[in-house]
Design an enzyme around this catalytic site. Structure first.
Site, mmCIF file in Angstrom:
data_model
loop_
_atom_site.group_PDB
_atom_site.id
_atom_site.type_symbol
_atom_site.label_atom_id
_atom_site.label_comp_id
_atom_site.label_asym_id
_atom_site.label_seq_id
_atom_site.Cartn_x
_atom_site.Cartn_y
_atom_site.Cartn_z
ATOM 1 N N THR A 1 15.046 8.957 68.640
ATOM 2 C CA THR A 1 14.131 8.483 67.608
ATOM 3 C C THR A 1 13.917 9.572 66.561
ATOM 4 O OG1 THR A 1 13.102 7.077 69.235
ATOM 5 C CG2 THR A 1 11.903 7.382 67.199
ATOM 6 N N ARG B 1 5.051 10.213 67.036
ATOM 7 C CA ARG B 1 5.150 9.754 68.437
ATOM 8 C C ARG B 1 4.071 10.471 69.231
ATOM 9 N NH1 ARG B 1 10.357 9.261 72.242
ATOM 10 N NH2 ARG B 1 10.527 7.407 70.958
ATOM 11 N N HIS C 1 6.840 0.339 70.177
ATOM 12 C CA HIS C 1 7.880 1.211 69.624
ATOM 13 C C HIS C 1 8.615 0.386 68.555
ATOM 14 C CE1 HIS C 1 10.896 4.121 69.100
ATOM 15 N NE2 HIS C 1 11.230 4.388 70.348
HETATM 16 C C1 NCD Z 1 12.692 4.691 74.351
HETATM 17 C C2 NCD Z 1 11.246 5.167 74.252
HETATM 18 O O1 NCD Z 1 11.012 6.298 73.845
HETATM 19 O O2 NCD Z 1 10.389 4.368 74.574
HETATM 20 N N1 NCD Z 1 13.608 5.608 73.852
HETATM 21 C C3 NCD Z 1 13.959 5.520 72.534
HETATM 22 O O3 NCD Z 1 13.166 5.735 71.664
HETATM 23 N N2 NCD Z 1 15.200 5.097 72.277
HETATM 24 C C4 NCD Z 1 13.079 4.234 75.689
HETATM 25 C C5 NCD Z 1 12.883 5.153 76.838
HETATM 26 O O4 NCD Z 1 12.439 6.304 76.701
HETATM 27 O O5 NCD Z 1 13.187 4.715 77.949
#
Ligand code: NCD
Length: 304
Positions: free
Chosen positions: A52, A101, A129
């Site tokens: 991300t 985040r 998300h």
């Molecule tokens: C996800 C998250 O951070 O929720 N990852 C991401 O951003 N691609 C999925 C995960 O961590 O399992």
């Protein structure tokens, strides 16, 4: 000023425009190589991330903009006790757009209420998300040619998986989507989501065995067991390998079923499956950059 906190912050028409823009970026990236010149993206990550954060940064750099930020709460003033509200007020003086985040549900909402620049929720605890959802929708639209008219199986940690929660909220707005939730009893989809589906009259089933439903699926959304949200190690160890998708199991699936995964993968998809043309998760990561490029352009008001 617009923020993106929940996948529902954009109407389906706005999403169509965003995905058209992402598709144009995919096919003619040079047209967009300077559009964000002079603009700064701040990435404020209080929780670990690879995809991300780096896909946001890659997106901004590919648009000609610059990036500042932190990737560890301990290296920011949060370690000194600063609130998210204060941090975002300050970041508003340094950057033009911010992706945040945070381990706490609702942190991005709090940030957006105090911010003078657009805020993007890059994951808030086990809650939402939305940019992963935009990635998932663009992948489905690009590879299946449509959004809607399919049976989607969501498999793994449906309790703590925020990507699952966001994706379901987004998909219920499209026609003829049928959900199959595949999880162990302990990691079932939260009741507030099944209540919402019941209210809207959207069909869903809950099952434990993946093999039982694999032949029915048009899309399989695999997820990892969210270790960091467990209260004890014992439960995690017991559940972490509950599902392992293998090439043998894939023989049960339709020829055109797509396997999606937000990544990171742990053990839930055997690496041999990566060679299967139905494995779409690495292409999905690539779509994540195009859609974030389109999102940055849109939130900065630079889209034509
Ligand atoms: C996800 C998250 O951070 O929720 N990852 C991401 O951003 N691609 C999925 C995960 O961590 O399992």
């Amino acid at each position: 000023m617009r923020h993106l906190i929940s996948p529902l912050d954009f109407t389906t028409e706005e999403l169509d425009r965003l995905f058209d823009l992402a598709a144009d970026i995919e096919h003619a990236p040079s047209k967009y190589a300077h559009i964000c010149e002079g603009k700064i993206l701040a990435t404020c990550f209080y929780e670990p991330s690879t995809r991300t954060r780096l896909s946001f940064e890659s997106a901004m750099i590919r648009l000609g903009g610059k990036v500042i930020g932190f990737s560890d709460a301990n290296s920011s003033s949060a370690a000194k006790g600063e609130s998210v509200s204060d941090t975002i007020r300050v970041i508003s003086c340094y950057a033009d757009i911010c992706a945040i985040r945070h381990p706490k549900e609702g942190a991005a909402t709090v940030a957006s209420s105090k911010s003078l620049i657009p805020v993007v929720n890059a994951g808030d605890g086990g809650h939402q998300h939305p940019t992963q959802t935009l990635t998932d929708l663009l992948t489905i639209r690009s590879l299946k040619g449509r959004l809607g008219g399919f049976t989607i199986g969501l498999c793994g940690d449906l309790k703590f998986g925020r990507t699952v929660h966001s994706l379901i909220h987004a998909l219920v707005r499209y026609e003829n989507v049928n959900f199959i939730f595949i999880s162990p009893e302990e990691l079932r989809i939260p009741d507030y989501i099944t209540e919402m589906l019941k209210e809207k009259g959207i069909p869903y089933r809950e099952v434990i065995r993946l093999e039982d439903v694999l032949p029915e699926l048009d899309l399989l959304y695999m997820t990892r067991v969210q270790k960091e949200r467990f209260f004890n190690e014992e439960d995690y160890v017991r559940l972490k390998d509950f599902y392992i998708l293998t090439t043998e199991k894939m023989e049960l699936a339709k020829d055109d079923m797509l396997i999606l995964h937000p990544l990171p993968r742990v053990n839930e998809i055997d690496v041999e499956v990566d060679e299967d043309p139905r494995a779409a998760y690495f292409r999905q990561a690539q779509y994540g950059v195009y859609v974030r490029m389109a999102l940055i352009i849109t939130l900065l008001g630079l889209a034509k």
